[in-house]
Scaffold this motif. Sequence first.
Motif, PDB file in Angstrom:
ATOM      1  N   GLU A 140       0.853  -1.191   0.000  1.00 29.36           N
ATOM      2  CA  GLU A 140       0.000   0.000   0.000  1.00 29.36           C
ATOM      3  C   GLU A 140       0.886   1.237   0.000  1.00 29.36           C
ATOM      4  O   GLU A 140       1.827   1.348   0.792  1.00 29.36           O
ATOM      5  N   GLY A 141       0.605   2.144  -0.911  1.00 28.96           N
ATOM      6  CA  GLY A 141       1.420   3.348  -1.031  1.00 28.96           C
ATOM      7  C   GLY A 141       2.649   3.160  -1.891  1.00 28.96           C
ATOM      8  O   GLY A 141       3.381   4.121  -2.159  1.00 28.96           O
ATOM      9  N   GLY A 142       2.890   1.914  -2.340  1.00 29.10           N
ATOM     10  CA  GLY A 142       4.043   1.635  -3.186  1.00 29.10           C
ATOM     11  C   GLY A 142       3.824   2.072  -4.619  1.00 29.10           C
ATOM     12  O   GLY A 142       2.722   2.483  -5.009  1.00 29.10           O
ATOM     13  N   LEU A 143       4.877   1.957  -5.421  1.00 28.24           N
ATOM     14  CA  LEU A 143       4.830   2.401  -6.815  1.00 28.24           C
ATOM     15  C   LEU A 143       4.957   1.232  -7.775  1.00 28.24           C
ATOM     16  O   LEU A 143       5.685   0.266  -7.506  1.00 28.24           O
ATOM     17  N   ILE A 144       4.252   1.341  -8.898  1.00 26.96           N
ATOM     18  CA  ILE A 144       4.353   0.372  -9.982  1.00 26.96           C
ATOM     19  C   ILE A 144       4.685   1.133 -11.256  1.00 26.96           C
ATOM     20  O   ILE A 144       4.008   2.113 -11.592  1.00 26.96           O
ATOM     21  N   LEU A 145       5.725   0.710 -11.953  1.00 25.13           N
ATOM     22  CA  LEU A 145       6.151   1.361 -13.189  1.00 25.13           C
ATOM     23  C   LEU A 145       5.933   0.406 -14.359  1.00 25.13           C
ATOM     24  O   LEU A 145       6.522  -0.686 -14.394  1.00 25.13           O
ATOM     25  N   PHE A 146       5.076   0.799 -15.298  1.00 27.36           N
ATOM     26  CA  PHE A 146       4.745  -0.028 -16.456  1.00 27.36           C
ATOM     27  C   PHE A 146       5.420   0.535 -17.700  1.00 27.36           C
ATOM     28  O   PHE A 146       5.072   1.628 -18.159  1.00 27.36           O
ATOM     29  N   ALA A 147       6.350  -0.209 -18.285  1.00 25.90           N
ATOM     30  CA  ALA A 147       6.928   0.174 -19.575  1.00 25.90           C
ATOM     31  C   ALA A 147       6.047  -0.385 -20.691  1.00 25.90           C
ATOM     32  O   ALA A 147       5.546  -1.502 -20.595  1.00 25.90           O
ATOM     33  N   TYR A 148       5.850   0.393 -21.752  1.00 25.00           N
ATOM     34  CA  TYR A 148       5.017  -0.062 -22.862  1.00 25.00           C
ATOM     35  C   TYR A 148       5.508   0.540 -24.169  1.00 25.00           C
ATOM     36  O   TYR A 148       6.270   1.509 -24.178  1.00 25.00           O
TER      37      TYR A 148
END
Length: 261
Positions: A140-148
């Motif tokens: 919770e509160g963390g980050l997710i980075l999606f490359a596309y």
Amino acid sequence: MKHNPIISNYDHFEEEQRAFGSRADQIEFIYTKRLLDFYIDSSKTVLELGCGTGYYGLYLSEKCKSYQGIDLVPKHIKQFQKKIVDHQLPNVQAAVGDATHLPEIQENTYDIVLVFGPMYHLQPNERKKVIAESKRVCKEGGLILFAYINKVGAYLRACFDDDMKVNYPNAATNHSVFVEGIDDHLPDVFYFTMPEEMVQDATDEGLTVVRNAGVDFSFNPTGINSMDEEKYAVWTEIMDYMYNSSSCAGTSNHAVLVCRK
């Protein structure tokens, strides 16, 4: 075992060398590392889905608390695990896995989840599974980075590059890229999207969008590779400006959507 076109593609392609190619090839990695430097510090636990042969894993080994890499391609993990041993990295691990289904990882485990490959290779319904799994394993509160890969950015590169523009644009590729969202040469391997589509999928899953950044504005790789140092320095100023402007993300070949859980 069921044939998997992604694994087959990388069995015949040396991902290991992709980040060390020409000047134009390296731009994606330069700007992606800039993003990582901004968001990751020594207190963070990191999971990378689609870790390849460990380019970012090795880079982050001295910058984060711990790192776990997951990749679908056994050859990649074998190469990565050798690097871990050779470089004696006690805080780095790598394993074969499927980003759409991660039963071995408990929910709320990682501070940062990097999705740096799956979105390139999956259809929209499968991408949504990755987003859901990424959210589940992120704290919770963390980050997710999606490359596309961007539909427009990738196509612009083909249309403008001196070595490719003789074949582009054409009506068949227009349909392939814009209607079907697939690569015209490897339709079972590479899938394209647009920033607004990525934002919609992420927000549908309940994630909050923090930033959308283009990471390789190399519209004409042949031209960029032939620039002298003075001209390339000026081009870098242009790329810096576009990297910092979310409105330019759709014109980048690759982009990264940063979300918070």
